[in-house]
Design an enzyme around this catalytic site. Structure first.
Site, mmCIF file in Angstrom:
data_model
loop_
_atom_site.group_PDB
_atom_site.id
_atom_site.type_symbol
_atom_site.label_atom_id
_atom_site.label_comp_id
_atom_site.label_asym_id
_atom_site.label_seq_id
_atom_site.Cartn_x
_atom_site.Cartn_y
_atom_site.Cartn_z
ATOM 1 N N GLU A 1 0.839 -1.194 0.000
ATOM 2 C CA GLU A 1 0.000 0.000 0.000
ATOM 3 C C GLU A 1 0.878 1.250 0.000
ATOM 4 O O GLU A 1 1.892 1.300 0.687
ATOM 5 C CB GLU A 1 -0.917 0.001 1.227
ATOM 6 N N ASP B 1 0.118 5.315 0.486
ATOM 7 C CA ASP B 1 -0.982 6.183 0.900
ATOM 8 C C ASP B 1 -0.663 7.665 0.853
ATOM 9 O O ASP B 1 0.378 8.094 1.357
ATOM 10 C CB ASP B 1 -1.376 5.903 2.361
ATOM 11 N N GLU C 1 -3.004 10.426 2.554
ATOM 12 C CA GLU C 1 -4.203 10.606 3.342
ATOM 13 C C GLU C 1 -4.283 12.064 3.795
ATOM 14 O O GLU C 1 -3.331 12.588 4.382
ATOM 15 C CB GLU C 1 -4.196 9.677 4.558
#
Length: 306
Positions: free
Chosen positions: A125, A127, A129
């Protein structure tokens, strides 16, 4: 971390780092960003329709401008999200995003890559955010990398903005190849994760989501989502999905001239002096948390921190 809505997992280390963070308004940080050659000019834009499908919260998703733009909403019933129809092994992925204005504590907007649906026990993953704010503070950006299911080793770094991300669209980009993963905001590199023995190495899909992160997102859960301000609406536009969609072996063996892997050329495998200077500026002026300096969290630092 962006898969919490899907996996229904909460990671206590994330709560710890949020409690450690004292956010300062971007309006008190009137910085002028360095000049860089924009990577977003190197790759074509693609429409959201037909390149994405609904991941969840279909009733809160609206396609606009002949499918080139989308709004995603979070209300008391549901968040919402899009997922790319293709998965990618390396590439450049970017979106122009306009965040919800007003009080947005507990709200999480995420633009990220993940393969948790195909590799639930050893997923990768990458990310970006964007974490909402309470009455006193502005949005902040959190970056993270998981590799081969290493969710116990969160690699979060958090940054202030040097602009108000609710006023207009800004670019949020991820450059991922076999050499490094680079996170960029308006083409300014804010983080370079150089690949060592552990790094994201399996094909991933691209997600764009908004969801309720009340239990951790704003000051470790001190300020949950206040739904009297709902719906919270985020806009996505100018999507870029320039990735290698071939077999991973073919991607890893491709040459810059082959066109199979669009980010395997020398201009993408190492930051330029101009980009390095911008990265240094961002980390000195804007970064307020790095897992590499969190001795309370890690008694033994991850190897890439040394």
């Amino acid at each position: 971390m962006a898969l919490i809505w899907q996996l229904n997992l909460l990671f206590s280390p994330l709560i710890i780092i949020c409690l450690l963070s004292n956010v300062v308004s971007s309006r008190t940080r009137p910085f002028t960003a360095p000049t860089v050659t924009p990577l977003t000019n190197s790759f074509p834009r693609v429409p959201i329709d037909p390149n994405f499908s609904n991941a969840f919260g279909a009733s809160n998703i609206k396609l606009l401008a002949n499918g080139t733009m989308a709004t995603l909403a979070l209300d008391k019933l549901s968040g919402s999200g899009l997922v790319s129809k293709s998965s990618y092994y390396y590439g450049f992925f970017s979106a122009a995003i306009k965040l919800p204005a007003g009080i947005s504590s507990g709200v999480v907007v995420a633009f990220y890559l993940s393969n948790a649906d195909k590799f639930p026990h050893n997923h990768d993953e990458i990310d970006i955010e964007l974490l909402g704010h309470d009455k006193r503070n502005d949005w902040v950006i959190q970056t993270n990398v998981y590799a081969n299911g290493s969710v116990s080793t969160g690699r979060e770094e958090k940054f202030y903005f040097w602009f108000d991300p609710t006023k207009q669209y800004h670019y949020y980009s991820i450059l991922w190849n076999s050499y490094h993963t680079v996170f960029l905001v308006d083409n300014i590199p804010v983080r370079e994760f150089i690949h060592g023995s552990v790094f994201p190495s399996k094909p991933m899909s691209v997600y764009a989501t908004i969801w309720d992160g009340s239990e951790w997102a704003t000051h470790g859960g001190k300020y949950p989502v206040d739904y009297k301000y709902a719906p919270f609406v985020v806009s996505f536009s100018e999507m870029q999905l320039a990735g290698c969609t071939s077999d991973p072996l073919a991607c890893s063996k491709s040459t810059p001239s082959s066109g199979v892997d669009p980010v395997n050329g020398p201009q993408f495998t190492k930051l330029s002096p101009q980009q390095m200077a911008a990265l240094d500026w961002a980390r000195k002026k804007l970064m307020f948390y790095s897992y590499c300096t969190d001795k309370n969290r890690y008694k033994v630092m991850p190897p890439e921190c040394h």
